[in-house]
Design a protein around this motif. Structure first.
Motif, PDB file in Angstrom:
ATOM      1  N   ARG A  46       0.888  -1.258   0.011  1.00  0.00           N
ATOM      2  CA  ARG A  46      -0.009  -0.132  -0.021  1.00  0.00           C
ATOM      3  C   ARG A  46       1.017   1.340  -0.035  1.00  0.00           C
ATOM      4  O   ARG A  46       0.395   2.171  -0.687  1.00  0.00           O
ATOM      5  CB  ARG A  46      -1.000   0.097   1.342  1.00  0.00           C
ATOM      6  CG  ARG A  46      -2.186   1.063   1.201  1.00  0.00           C
ATOM      7  CD  ARG A  46      -3.315   0.806   0.106  1.00  0.00           C
ATOM      8  NE  ARG A  46      -4.194   1.595  -0.186  1.00  0.00           N
ATOM      9  CZ  ARG A  46      -4.372   2.288  -0.884  1.00  0.00           C
ATOM     10  NH1 ARG A  46      -3.987   2.014  -2.094  1.00  0.00           N
ATOM     11  NH2 ARG A  46      -5.240   3.278  -0.908  1.00  0.00           N
ATOM     12  N   SER A  47       1.761   1.388   0.926  1.00  0.00           N
ATOM     13  CA  SER A  47       2.508   2.394   0.816  1.00  0.00           C
ATOM     14  C   SER A  47       3.606   2.818  -0.294  1.00  0.00           C
ATOM     15  O   SER A  47       3.599   3.843  -1.093  1.00  0.00           O
ATOM     16  CB  SER A  47       3.840   2.152   1.761  1.00  0.00           C
ATOM     17  OG  SER A  47       4.661   1.155   1.852  1.00  0.00           O
ATOM     18  N   SER A  48       4.014   1.670  -1.357  1.00  0.00           N
ATOM     19  CA  SER A  48       4.352   1.883  -2.464  1.00  0.00           C
ATOM     20  C   SER A  48       3.577   2.328  -3.460  1.00  0.00           C
ATOM     21  O   SER A  48       3.822   2.967  -4.345  1.00  0.00           O
ATOM     22  CB  SER A  48       5.090   0.626  -3.002  1.00  0.00           C
ATOM     23  OG  SER A  48       4.326  -0.458  -3.069  1.00  0.00           O
ATOM     24  N   SER A  52       4.001   5.865  -5.311  1.00  0.00           N
ATOM     25  CA  SER A  52       4.042   5.878  -6.622  1.00  0.00           C
ATOM     26  C   SER A  52       3.026   6.659  -7.320  1.00  0.00           C
ATOM     27  O   SER A  52       3.009   7.491  -8.370  1.00  0.00           O
ATOM     28  CB  SER A  52       3.798   4.323  -7.462  1.00  0.00           C
ATOM     29  OG  SER A  52       2.696   3.886  -7.174  1.00  0.00           O
ATOM     30  N   TYR A  53       1.693   6.812  -6.785  1.00  0.00           N
ATOM     31  CA  TYR A  53       0.798   7.698  -7.209  1.00  0.00           C
ATOM     32  C   TYR A  53       1.177   9.111  -7.168  1.00  0.00           C
ATOM     33  O   TYR A  53       0.825  10.043  -7.909  1.00  0.00           O
ATOM     34  CB  TYR A  53      -0.526   7.482  -6.637  1.00  0.00           C
ATOM     35  CG  TYR A  53      -1.583   8.374  -6.847  1.00  0.00           C
ATOM     36  CD1 TYR A  53      -2.382   8.191  -8.009  1.00  0.00           C
ATOM     37  CD2 TYR A  53      -2.136   9.428  -6.303  1.00  0.00           C
ATOM     38  CE1 TYR A  53      -3.472   9.128  -8.302  1.00  0.00           C
ATOM     39  CE2 TYR A  53      -3.177  10.115  -6.342  1.00  0.00           C
ATOM     40  CZ  TYR A  53      -3.780  10.147  -7.422  1.00  0.00           C
ATOM     41  OH  TYR A  53      -4.776  11.056  -8.040  1.00  0.00           O
ATOM     42  N   ILE A  54       1.443   9.494  -5.714  1.00  0.00           N
ATOM     43  CA  ILE A  54       2.035  10.899  -5.812  1.00  0.00           C
ATOM     44  C   ILE A  54       3.049  11.283  -6.523  1.00  0.00           C
ATOM     45  O   ILE A  54       2.965  12.266  -7.150  1.00  0.00           O
ATOM     46  CB  ILE A  54       2.434  10.927  -4.207  1.00  0.00           C
ATOM     47  CG1 ILE A  54       1.480  10.711  -3.270  1.00  0.00           C
ATOM     48  CG2 ILE A  54       3.343  12.560  -3.814  1.00  0.00           C
ATOM     49  CD1 ILE A  54       1.935  10.924  -1.721  1.00  0.00           C
ATOM     50  N   VAL A 169      -5.046   5.472 -13.087  1.00  0.00           N
ATOM     51  CA  VAL A 169      -4.568   5.225 -12.105  1.00  0.00           C
ATOM     52  C   VAL A 169      -5.506   5.624 -10.797  1.00  0.00           C
ATOM     53  O   VAL A 169      -5.267   5.061  -9.845  1.00  0.00           O
ATOM     54  CB  VAL A 169      -3.059   5.672 -11.974  1.00  0.00           C
ATOM     55  CG1 VAL A 169      -2.478   5.353 -10.495  1.00  0.00           C
ATOM     56  CG2 VAL A 169      -2.132   4.962 -12.999  1.00  0.00           C
ATOM     57  N   THR A 170      -5.693   6.902 -10.979  1.00  0.00           N
ATOM     58  CA  THR A 170      -6.806   7.408  -9.959  1.00  0.00           C
ATOM     59  C   THR A 170      -7.864   6.717  -9.627  1.00  0.00           C
ATOM     60  O   THR A 170      -8.269   6.530  -8.381  1.00  0.00           O
ATOM     61  CB  THR A 170      -6.998   8.650 -10.189  1.00  0.00           C
ATOM     62  OG1 THR A 170      -5.874   9.814 -10.401  1.00  0.00           O
ATOM     63  CG2 THR A 170      -7.735   9.600  -9.242  1.00  0.00           C
ATOM     64  N   ILE A 189      -5.670  17.086  -3.911  1.00  0.00           N
ATOM     65  CA  ILE A 189      -4.522  18.042  -4.470  1.00  0.00           C
ATOM     66  C   ILE A 189      -3.833  17.487  -5.505  1.00  0.00           C
ATOM     67  O   ILE A 189      -3.641  18.230  -6.432  1.00  0.00           O
ATOM     68  CB  ILE A 189      -3.518  17.920  -3.186  1.00  0.00           C
ATOM     69  CG1 ILE A 189      -4.083  18.656  -1.957  1.00  0.00           C
ATOM     70  CG2 ILE A 189      -2.172  18.723  -3.694  1.00  0.00           C
ATOM     71  CD1 ILE A 189      -3.019  18.606  -0.552  1.00  0.00           C
ATOM     72  N   SER A 190      -3.740  16.265  -5.794  1.00  0.00           N
ATOM     73  CA  SER A 190      -3.329  15.659  -7.046  1.00  0.00           C
ATOM     74  C   SER A 190      -4.443  16.054  -8.038  1.00  0.00           C
ATOM     75  O   SER A 190      -3.592  16.414  -9.177  1.00  0.00           O
ATOM     76  CB  SER A 190      -3.034  14.031  -6.936  1.00  0.00           C
ATOM     77  OG  SER A 190      -2.288  13.615  -5.860  1.00  0.00           O
TER      78      SER A 190
END
Length: 214
Positions: A46-48, A52-54, A169-170, A189-190
């Protein structure tokens, strides 16, 4: 040109090595923490994914700024932004691979290795999983065509589908993520950054065309 290639390759190596080192350190820390020991694979996956999304968001934002016509004759920021654009896309690929890896080896994962590549058969959110797979395939296509841009003149047209990849991806992350509510601010924000720079770029292009015709 050789110096540019060597610099790009060195950046790629450094980014991948740094990602692997931090991943190893993080996994070891989780393995020695009894409170999250049984969840270490999920946490790493989940953290990766979130990281990666950010980073992908920043890659797309930088791409929008680099391709803005005002950057060519006013801002002239390419020499500053392009190295970051290349380094961040390398980080994105690395983190996506880690996300897939930890998801695949997680004994509690409901998504099999086969379902990652053919997610329409997934029992867990098949459409968000399909969107994620499509985004990954297109991301690989963009990276490949960009690497042979001297021989493939249409690489830039393919490069411009990056916003579509970000949208896929979002959708994959927000709908398919088990804790998306905790990152609602990140997604908000993204979205503002991505679509803000995207529409500003198209506004600048349109304004320039009108100016030329007048």
């Amino acid at each position: 040109m050789d110096k540019e290639k060597n610099a790009s390759f060195l950046t790629l190596v450094i980014v991948i090595a740094a990602t692997l080192v931090f991943t190893f350190i993080g996994f070891q820390m989780l393995s020695h923490n009894p409170n999250v020991h049984n969840q270490r694979y999920w946490i790493m996956s989940r953290s990766s994914a979130i990281a990666s999304y950010i980073i992908l968001t920043f890659v797309v934002v930088l791409g929008n700024l680099l391709s803005n016509p005002r950057n060519k004759d006013r801002w002239k920021l390419s020499k500053y932004l392009l190295p970051w654009h290349q380094a961040l896309i390398a980080a994105t690929y690395s983190l996506v691979i880690l996300h897939l890896f930890f998801t695949a080896i997680d004994p509690k994962s409901v998504v099999s290795f086969k379902q990652m590549w053919f997610p329409i058969f997934s029992a867990y959110h098949p459409y968000p999983m399909l969107a994620g797979a499509m985004g990954l395939y297109l991301l690989i296509l963009i990276g490949f065509t960009a690497s042979i841009r001297k021989k493939f003149k249409q690489w830039l047209n393919i490069h411009r589908i990056s916003v579509t990849i970000w949208f896929l991806v979002t959708y994959h992350a927000f709908i398919g993520g088990s804790d998306s509510h905790a990152f609602i601010l990140v997604y908000g924000i993204s979205t503002l950054l991505t679509f803000g720079t995207f529409f500003y770029r198209h506004w600048a292009v349109k304004k320039r065309k009108v100016k030329r015709q007048s």
